[in-house]
Design a protein around this motif. Structure first.
Motif, PDB file in Angstrom:
ATOM      1  N   ASP A  81       1.694 -13.869  -3.459  1.00  0.00           N
ATOM      2  CA  ASP A  81       1.642 -12.666  -2.645  1.00  0.00           C
ATOM      3  C   ASP A  81       1.779 -11.458  -3.579  1.00  0.00           C
ATOM      4  O   ASP A  81       2.775 -11.314  -4.287  1.00  0.00           O
ATOM      5  CB  ASP A  81       2.784 -12.691  -1.629  1.00  0.00           C
ATOM      6  CG  ASP A  81       2.743 -11.544  -0.638  1.00  0.00           C
ATOM      7  OD1 ASP A  81       2.099 -10.513  -0.916  1.00  0.00           O
ATOM      8  OD2 ASP A  81       3.386 -11.659   0.424  1.00  0.00           O
ATOM      9  N   LEU A  82       0.760 -10.569  -3.555  1.00  0.00           N
ATOM     10  CA  LEU A  82       0.770  -9.412  -4.450  1.00  0.00           C
ATOM     11  C   LEU A  82       1.551  -8.233  -3.891  1.00  0.00           C
ATOM     12  O   LEU A  82       1.683  -7.209  -4.561  1.00  0.00           O
ATOM     13  CB  LEU A  82      -0.664  -8.974  -4.758  1.00  0.00           C
ATOM     14  CG  LEU A  82      -1.559 -10.022  -5.427  1.00  0.00           C
ATOM     15  CD1 LEU A  82      -2.926  -9.412  -5.734  1.00  0.00           C
ATOM     16  CD2 LEU A  82      -0.917 -10.557  -6.690  1.00  0.00           C
ATOM     17  N   GLY A  83       2.055  -8.347  -2.667  1.00  0.00           N
ATOM     18  CA  GLY A  83       2.802  -7.255  -2.067  1.00  0.00           C
ATOM     19  C   GLY A  83       1.899  -6.216  -1.424  1.00  0.00           C
ATOM     20  O   GLY A  83       0.713  -6.448  -1.197  1.00  0.00           O
ATOM     21  N   PRO A 139       2.784  -3.021   6.058  1.00  0.00           N
ATOM     22  CA  PRO A 139       2.906  -4.460   6.291  1.00  0.00           C
ATOM     23  C   PRO A 139       1.729  -5.286   5.809  1.00  0.00           C
ATOM     24  O   PRO A 139       1.876  -6.497   5.604  1.00  0.00           O
ATOM     25  CB  PRO A 139       3.041  -4.555   7.812  1.00  0.00           C
ATOM     26  CG  PRO A 139       2.314  -3.351   8.324  1.00  0.00           C
ATOM     27  CD  PRO A 139       2.563  -2.275   7.319  1.00  0.00           C
ATOM     28  N   ASP A 140       0.558  -4.678   5.614  1.00  0.00           N
ATOM     29  CA  ASP A 140      -0.651  -5.456   5.373  1.00  0.00           C
ATOM     30  C   ASP A 140      -1.405  -4.997   4.128  1.00  0.00           C
ATOM     31  O   ASP A 140      -1.405  -3.806   3.783  1.00  0.00           O
ATOM     32  CB  ASP A 140      -1.590  -5.354   6.580  1.00  0.00           C
ATOM     33  CG  ASP A 140      -0.952  -5.893   7.841  1.00  0.00           C
ATOM     34  OD1 ASP A 140      -0.968  -7.127   8.018  1.00  0.00           O
ATOM     35  OD2 ASP A 140      -0.429  -5.090   8.641  1.00  0.00           O
ATOM     36  N   ALA A 141      -2.064  -5.954   3.491  1.00  0.00           N
ATOM     37  CA  ALA A 141      -2.900  -5.663   2.326  1.00  0.00           C
ATOM     38  C   ALA A 141      -3.931  -6.769   2.177  1.00  0.00           C
ATOM     39  O   ALA A 141      -3.795  -7.856   2.742  1.00  0.00           O
ATOM     40  CB  ALA A 141      -2.060  -5.546   1.056  1.00  0.00           C
ATOM     41  N   MET A 169       1.265  -2.920  -8.625  1.00  0.00           N
ATOM     42  CA  MET A 169       0.216  -2.428  -7.735  1.00  0.00           C
ATOM     43  C   MET A 169       0.210  -0.900  -7.782  1.00  0.00           C
ATOM     44  O   MET A 169       1.176  -0.244  -7.388  1.00  0.00           O
ATOM     45  CB  MET A 169       0.449  -2.927  -6.307  1.00  0.00           C
ATOM     46  CG  MET A 169      -0.628  -2.514  -5.324  1.00  0.00           C
ATOM     47  SD  MET A 169      -0.334  -3.167  -3.642  1.00  0.00           S
ATOM     48  CE  MET A 169      -0.726  -4.908  -3.864  1.00  0.00           C
ATOM     49  N   LEU A 170      -0.901  -0.344  -8.277  1.00  0.00           N
ATOM     50  CA  LEU A 170      -1.038   1.109  -8.405  1.00  0.00           C
ATOM     51  C   LEU A 170      -1.777   1.674  -7.201  1.00  0.00           C
ATOM     52  O   LEU A 170      -2.875   1.221  -6.865  1.00  0.00           O
ATOM     53  CB  LEU A 170      -1.807   1.446  -9.682  1.00  0.00           C
ATOM     54  CG  LEU A 170      -2.137   2.925  -9.920  1.00  0.00           C
ATOM     55  CD1 LEU A 170      -0.859   3.730 -10.130  1.00  0.00           C
ATOM     56  CD2 LEU A 170      -3.079   3.077 -11.118  1.00  0.00           C
TER      57      LEU A 170
END
Length: 514
Positions: free
Chosen positions: A205-207, A212-214, A254-255
């Protein structure tokens, strides 16, 4: 043909907003170099016994080795479909052979989405289970090896996943559901969707960027990942959705790439068009996409150049979208012309936007793909109905070429779009048969020693014409000016969905033209 009206994970993931605006001037190409002796041979890739192998959720993609992936009908009826539908399987065509990639145990349908140079293919497959939360078949992200072995990549604890891209290191990205109920979940889903990286048998999971969602849409050979994420859980008044921003993930971080002033920004293809997500990121870490401006009533194409988000403008009208980027940092997409009279394909290079025009007789065009040689393929059509009429090829210095000039005489085929083009100039697209079915096709360049080969056809249009000479006014592309942001989103999403084979935007998956 029709296929199932499924709210599958791929169909429900995300969307690219297509409300647009700008008063930015753009550069139109007015000169051309001779584009003579363009010859191609068309190959009908066939089906798995059923009627269709194109114009569904998944468009055909061609690799640099000449392999083509996509989806094709079998002869078996789809039990989950309420009308005349067939089970569709992921396929790979290579050296004249169409291979059924099959499904994971228990599944009926599968889709091939992307492939790498090693012949590995990723996509999704049904598993034969009905998702109890939403009542539709579950789909799982899958990997097909070169030898045909299929691997279920799993989920993050939820009931579905989708693989969108794989690089030459075998790293896979996409989106997967967890088991946390989410009122802001993407339409058709019940729990949170998270961007994932699958490597060495493990899904990570990359966060998110705070929401809540990506979803991860692209990965390059450096292992950099592009995607889109909610930044919060607060619906915006203009759109009804929380804020979305594109991201670039590298080395565990994550940028947030931001936006052009609005609350909705996504990489090229978003997640509404699986085949186009991988086109958003190049090997230099640059990202292309579209973003709303302040007020969320307009959208412009953008380029993340590694330091900042650049507004690429339009062709003189009020909106545009980026659809692809190559390693030179060139961006291809579509934008409206002056007074929003038409939508034209464009290429942005060296700080200037080039209007690619249309096929003669048409008034609108859209880009689907661009290769490393800056060759562009897409669709040309009448602005009044947004139904694809002519696939096209555009090469630097030359006018737009109708791919139908390469159709063998007497075949009755109509090439309606160019979906993908590899660095050898081989084009994957869709062709309409005389009986109304659609088949995936491959157009292969004819080399000098093959100019007399059976099936080779030469483009015969006026190669010295400018885009304006090859376009006709046609009926104007009408953008309603009396709609609020939400209504305008609905109107434009529906129009663009028909062109980008996007069943989430246009409703239930339907292979027949309206």
């Amino acid at each position: 043909m029709k296929t199932k009206a499924s709210a599958s994970f791929a169909m429900a993931a995300l969307f690219s907003l297509v409300t647009f605006s700008a008063q930015t001037a753009a550069q139109t190409q007015t000169s051309s170099q001779p584009n003579s002796h363009v010859r191609y041979k068309l190959i009908d890739l066939g089906t798995l016994g059923g009627p269709n192998s194109a114009e569904g959720h998944q468009a055909p993609i061609v690799s640099n080795s000449g392999a083509v992936i996509g989806i094709a009908d079998t002869l078996l009826p789809d039990p989950a479909c309420p009308s005349d539908c067939f089970i569709g399987h992921a396929v790979r065509w290579e050296k004249g052979v169409l291979t059924d990639l099959g499904t994971i145990p228990g599944g009926n349908n599968s889709d091939a989405v992307w492939l790498n140079s090693l012949g590995q293919v990723v996509g999704k497959s049904e598993n034969g289970v009905i998702d109890p939360l939403v009542g539709v078949p579950e789909n799982k992200a899958v990997l097909w090896q070169k030898d045909g072995q299929i691997t279920d990549l799993g989920t993050l604890g939820g009931n579905g996943s989708l693989a969108l891209a794989i690089n030459d290191r075998g790293q896979i990205v996409g989106g997967a559901l967890n088991d946390i109920l989410d009122p802001f979940s993407f339409p058709g889903l019940a729990t949170q969707s998270r961007a994932f990286l699958w490597q060495d048998g493990v899904m990570r999971d990359l966060g998110t960027l705070g929401g809540p969602d990506a979803f991860a849409t692209s990965i390059n050979d450096r292992g950099q990942i592009a995607g889109v994420s909610m930044t919060n859980s607060i619906p915006n008044a203009a759109t009804g959705f929380p804020t979305f921003h594109p991201f670039l993930w590298e080395n565990g971080k994550m940028l947030d790439l931001g936006s052009l002033g609005g609350t909705q920004a996504v990489p090229a293809g978003g997640i509404d068009d699986a085949t186009e997500g991988q086109r958003a990121l190049n090997n230099r870490g640059q990202v292309a996409g579209g973003s709303t401006l302040d007020g969320d009533s307009t959208v412009h194409p953008f380029l993340w150049d590694g330091a900042k988000l650049l507004d690429l403008g339009t062709l003189g009208g009020s909106f545009g979208l980026a659809r692809a980027i190559n390693d030179a940092g060139e961006v291809a997409g579509a934008a409206t012309t002056a007074n929003d009279e038409a939508v034209h394909a464009f290429v942005w290079r060296d700080g200037k936007m080039i209007d690619l025009g249309t096929v003669s007789g048409d008034s609108c065009s859209l880009t689907h793909f661009m290769n490393a040689r800056s060759q562009v393929v897409g669709s040309s059509f009448d602005c009044s109905d947004f139904v694809e009429l002519h696939g096209f090829l555009w090469q630097p210095g030359g006018p737009m070429i109708d791919l139908n000039q390469f159709v063998p005489p007497g075949s009755g085929l109509i090439v309606t779009d160019g979906e993908g083009i590899n660095d050898r100039g081989e084009i994957a697209g869709s062709a309409l048969l005389p009986n109304g079915d659609f088949h995936a096709v491959l157009l292969v360049p004819c080399t000098e020693d093959l100019i007399d080969a059976v099936g080779c056809q030469e483009a015969s249009q006026n190669v010295n014409a400018s885009p304006s000479e090859l376009s006709t006014p046609g009926k104007p592309f009408v953008v309603p000016n009396n709609l609020d942001a939400k209504a305008l989103v609905t109107v434009l999403k529906a129009q663009f969905a028909r062109l980008y084979h996007n069943p989430f935007l246009r409703g239930p998956r339907n292979w027949q033209r309206n």
